[in-house]
Motif scaffolding. Structure first.
Motif, PDB file in Angstrom:
ATOM      1  N   GLY A  69       0.732  -1.681  -0.287  1.00 36.34           N
ATOM      2  CA  GLY A  69       0.102  -0.036  -0.220  1.00 36.34           C
ATOM      3  C   GLY A  69       0.949   1.254  -0.106  1.00 36.34           C
ATOM      4  N   VAL A  70       1.998   1.271  -0.670  1.00 34.51           N
ATOM      5  CA  VAL A  70       2.766   2.623  -0.338  1.00 34.51           C
ATOM      6  C   VAL A  70       3.776   2.227  -1.423  1.00 34.51           C
ATOM      7  N   VAL A  71       4.739   1.734  -1.919  1.00 38.45           N
ATOM      8  CA  VAL A  71       4.957   1.549  -2.919  1.00 38.45           C
ATOM      9  C   VAL A  71       4.257   0.892  -4.373  1.00 38.45           C
ATOM     10  N   ASP A  72       4.016   1.017  -5.144  1.00 39.41           N
ATOM     11  CA  ASP A  72       3.421   0.624  -6.503  1.00 39.41           C
ATOM     12  C   ASP A  72       4.294  -0.051  -7.116  1.00 39.41           C
ATOM     13  N   LEU A  73       4.056  -1.657  -6.574  1.00 43.34           N
ATOM     14  CA  LEU A  73       4.650  -2.652  -7.220  1.00 43.34           C
ATOM     15  C   LEU A  73       4.092  -2.422  -8.456  1.00 43.34           C
ATOM     16  N   ASP A  74       2.978  -2.098  -8.959  1.00 43.88           N
ATOM     17  CA  ASP A  74       3.135  -2.151 -10.518  1.00 43.88           C
ATOM     18  C   ASP A  74       3.729  -1.719 -11.439  1.00 43.88           C
ATOM     19  N   GLN A  86      16.226  -1.962  -8.731  1.00 49.51           N
ATOM     20  CA  GLN A  86      15.489  -0.773  -8.182  1.00 49.51           C
ATOM     21  C   GLN A  86      14.320  -0.611  -6.679  1.00 49.51           C
ATOM     22  N   LEU A  87      13.328  -2.274  -6.780  1.00 53.33           N
ATOM     23  CA  LEU A  87      12.437  -1.954  -6.481  1.00 53.33           C
ATOM     24  C   LEU A  87      13.389  -2.545  -4.834  1.00 53.33           C
ATOM     25  N   LEU A  88      14.526  -3.475  -4.871  1.00 48.99           N
ATOM     26  CA  LEU A  88      14.884  -3.338  -3.646  1.00 48.99           C
ATOM     27  C   LEU A  88      15.965  -2.022  -3.250  1.00 48.99           C
ATOM     28  N   LEU A  89      16.770  -1.693  -4.112  1.00 44.03           N
ATOM     29  CA  LEU A  89      18.155  -0.792  -3.475  1.00 44.03           C
ATOM     30  C   LEU A  89      16.177   0.374  -3.070  1.00 44.03           C
ATOM     31  N   VAL A  90      15.329   0.915  -3.383  1.00 41.44           N
ATOM     32  CA  VAL A  90      14.248   1.504  -2.939  1.00 41.44           C
ATOM     33  C   VAL A  90      13.811   1.191  -1.185  1.00 41.44           C
ATOM     34  N   VAL A  91      13.836  -0.303  -1.087  1.00 41.67           N
ATOM     35  CA  VAL A  91      13.023  -0.751   0.225  1.00 41.67           C
ATOM     36  C   VAL A  91      14.819  -0.580   0.600  1.00 41.67           C
ATOM     37  N   GLY A 121       9.808   7.360   4.668  1.00 42.23           N
ATOM     38  CA  GLY A 121      11.344   6.902   3.740  1.00 42.23           C
ATOM     39  C   GLY A 121      11.318   5.987   2.220  1.00 42.23           C
ATOM     40  N   LEU A 122      10.040   5.728   2.606  1.00 40.56           N
ATOM     41  CA  LEU A 122       9.330   4.614   1.411  1.00 40.56           C
ATOM     42  C   LEU A 122       8.836   5.435   0.748  1.00 40.56           C
ATOM     43  N   ILE A 123       8.889   6.573   0.577  1.00 40.09           N
ATOM     44  CA  ILE A 123       8.144   7.096  -0.572  1.00 40.09           C
ATOM     45  C   ILE A 123       9.395   8.123  -0.831  1.00 40.09           C
ATOM     46  N   GLY A 124      10.273   8.401  -0.739  1.00 41.56           N
ATOM     47  CA  GLY A 124      11.085   9.633  -1.053  1.00 41.56           C
ATOM     48  C   GLY A 124      11.596   8.439  -1.975  1.00 41.56           C
ATOM     49  N   ALA A 125      12.377   7.576  -1.257  1.00 44.46           N
ATOM     50  CA  ALA A 125      13.144   6.340  -2.570  1.00 44.46           C
ATOM     51  C   ALA A 125      12.107   6.413  -3.391  1.00 44.46           C
ATOM     52  N   ALA A 326      12.564  12.519   7.220  1.00 35.03           N
ATOM     53  CA  ALA A 326      12.305  10.227   6.401  1.00 35.03           C
ATOM     54  C   ALA A 326      12.213  10.540   4.823  1.00 35.03           C
ATOM     55  N   ALA A 327      11.245  10.961   4.001  1.00 34.69           N
ATOM     56  CA  ALA A 327      11.829  11.228   2.609  1.00 34.69           C
ATOM     57  C   ALA A 327      12.708  11.618   1.675  1.00 34.69           C
ATOM     58  N   LEU A 328      12.992  12.323   2.868  1.00 31.97           N
ATOM     59  CA  LEU A 328      14.475  13.025   2.028  1.00 31.97           C
ATOM     60  C   LEU A 328      15.583  12.267   1.858  1.00 31.97           C
ATOM     61  N   VAL A 329      15.180  12.155   3.633  1.00 28.65           N
ATOM     62  CA  VAL A 329      16.675  11.231   3.918  1.00 28.65           C
ATOM     63  C   VAL A 329      16.826   9.822   2.752  1.00 28.65           C
ATOM     64  N   GLY A 330      15.475   9.307   2.786  1.00 28.42           N
ATOM     65  CA  GLY A 330      15.456   8.018   1.620  1.00 28.42           C
ATOM     66  C   GLY A 330      15.552   8.508   0.566  1.00 28.42           C
ATOM     67  N   GLY A 331      15.189   9.186  -0.057  1.00 24.07           N
ATOM     68  CA  GLY A 331      15.470   9.682  -1.570  1.00 24.07           C
ATOM     69  C   GLY A 331      17.339  10.108  -1.627  1.00 24.07           C
ATOM     70  N   LEU A 332      17.916  10.660  -1.225  1.00 22.05           N
ATOM     71  CA  LEU A 332      19.031  10.824  -0.881  1.00 22.05           C
ATOM     72  C   LEU A 332      19.718  10.003  -0.588  1.00 22.05           C
ATOM     73  N   THR A 333      19.493   8.889   0.366  1.00 24.57           N
ATOM     74  CA  THR A 333      20.237   7.607   0.091  1.00 24.57           C
ATOM     75  C   THR A 333      19.913   6.862  -1.415  1.00 24.57           C
ATOM     76  N   TRP A 334      18.675   6.288  -1.686  1.00 30.64           N
ATOM     77  CA  TRP A 334      18.696   5.819  -2.680  1.00 30.64           C
ATOM     78  C   TRP A 334      19.506   6.629  -3.779  1.00 30.64           C
ATOM     79  N   LEU A 335      19.648   7.992  -4.406  1.00 31.92           N
ATOM     80  CA  LEU A 335      20.518   8.311  -4.879  1.00 31.92           C
ATOM     81  C   LEU A 335      21.814   8.534  -5.209  1.00 31.92           C
TER      82      LEU A 335
END
Length: 422
Positions: A69-74, A86-91, A121-125, A326-335
């Motif tokens: 219900g958070v990351v759109d798996l489709d 890519q999904l694994l890195l998002v998690v 964090g998941l949203i940001g990533a 948390a989204a900011l940290v998650g997004g920066l970590t992914w990048l």
């Protein structure tokens, strides 16, 4: 082989988040029982840990919400190894966003939502990876945002009414007897909150590990959560709970409202009812929001009780910025991990991000030791002039041991170098 190592790192990171969730949220169940003396501090966290462990096995509805219900798996073609990674890195990045926020708010003694930190964090990533379409916004709105806005208000109202009724019906009872009898009810209601916390918060990490397993092809998107995932998450949150998150316990037990046993029982009963209801409907509710709203409501429901609005205001600010921070940290970590992975190897990017997380956690822990809060000083008087959580100190580390003539309980305003900590 590289994918397996990355998966193991992600699972370890997920369990580390679960651990921080445990010690960050112990106060939701036990802060009032510790503050009123209904339970000794160490006995309280031990009881809470056991009940969190049991509660983790009672429901998987919230795990399903986080997993799907958070990351759109489709948006991910999991048959493509590149998109699966890519999904694994998002998690992975989302987990780091949640852990960093948990540690920072714990250091400051601010009761903040571990649930919203993880979701943020998941949203940001996901946004960093796929853009806005990478997030299942409908699920986030319905089962995260709306409950976040409603939960503390509903909990506060229920606790206000409950506390008012308790004091009205027990008016003829002497205050000493009232507190003594209600302590038993408080232990029961606190235990119920701990059980409810296990049914709600442990599930979130289960959902994240499920996502990681789906990303690597170890499970299908419609598979059931394996038992080993349930067991490891239950143990991790129980161990974290046993560690006691004393800084947050102090804020909830002493900083928000000066509480007695009837208030504590009313607050905890309200919290348990709301958390268990949300778990049944699969809502990733913040137990922190519920517990804080209930404690404030117990203060409003008791005539003459004081609610420290300055402390409540700090909490409200933290709640408002949890998701975006948390989204900011998650997004920066992914990048960071993705960019390094493109330049070198995927594993190098993940290991670098994990190393930064461990280093930051070590620095936060070291900083916390300058003004420690533990089972021995968690109930020291609150300093209303600063509304700070950390300064209280006590020489003896074990509250079960009597104070010697050289032991003190007071307020420390400086560290060993003489710098002001306030």
């Amino acid at each position: 082989m590289t994918e397996l190592i990355i998966l193991l790192i992600v699972v370890v990171t997920a369990l580390a988040f679960d651990f921080t969730n445990g010690f960050h949220d112990t106060g939701n169940a036990m802060a009032t029982s510790i503050a009123t003396g209904a339970l000794r501090p160490k006995a309280a966290v031990t009881l809470s840990a056991v009940l969190n462990l049991v509660g983790a096995f009672l429901s998987v509805e919230v795990a399903t919400t986080v997993a799907k219900g958070v990351v759109d798996l489709d948006q991910f073609n999991l048959a493509d190894p590149g998109q699966a990674h890519q999904l694994l890195l998002v998690v992975f990045a989302g987990l780091i966003g949640g852990i960093v926020w948990n540690l920072l708010t714990w250091l400051l003694g601010i009761p903040s939502s571990s649930s919203h930190a993880l979701v943020g964090g998941l949203i940001g990533a996901a946004v960093a990876s796929l853009g806005m379409q990478g997030v299942a916004w409908g699920g986030v709105l319905a089962k995260v945002v709306v409950p976040a806005l409603c939960a503390p208000v509903v909990a506060g109202l229920v606790a206000t009414v409950g506390t008012s009724l308790v004091y009205r019906f027990t008016r003829p009872v002497a205050e000493r007897d009232k507190n003594r009898y209600f302590r038993w009810g408080q232990i029961g209601s606190a235990s119920l909150v701990s059980l409810a916390h296990g049914t709600n918060d442990a599930q979130k990490t289960m959902g994240v590990i499920f996502l990681a397993l789906v990303a690597t092809g170890s499970l299908g998107a419609d598979a059931n959560i394996p038992f080993w995932v349930k067991f490891s998450c239950a143990v991790a949150i129980a161990l974290g709970t046993y560690m006691g998150g004393w800084r947050v316990i102090r804020t909830l037990g002493k900083g928000l409202v000066e509480i007695d046993s009837p208030q504590g029982m009313a607050a905890e009963t309200s919290s348990a009812a709301i958390i268990l209801t949300s778990s049944h409907f699969g809502m990733a509710l913040s137990t922190t929001h519920v517990a804080t709203g209930s404690i404030m409501g117990s203060g409003l429901g008791r005539k003459g009780a004081e609610v420290r609005w300055a402390v409540a205001g700090r909490m409200a600010v933290a709640w408002m910025i949890t998701l975006p921070a948390a989204a900011l940290v998650g997004g920066l970590t992914w990048l960071l991990a993705h960019t390094v992975g493109l330049a070198t190897d995927d594993l190098v990017g993940v290991v670098l991000a994990f190393t930064i997380l461990v280093t930051l956690a070590g620095l936060i822990w070291t900083r916390s030791r300058r003004a420690p809060v533990n089972s021995g000083n968690v109930n020291a008087d609150w300093d209303t002039s600063t509304n700070r959580v950390a300064p209280a100190t006590r020489i003896t580390a074990d509250p079960e041991e009597p104070l010697s003539p050289t032991d003190t309980v007071g307020t420390s305003t400086s560290d060993s170098s003489g710098r002001n900590l306030r």
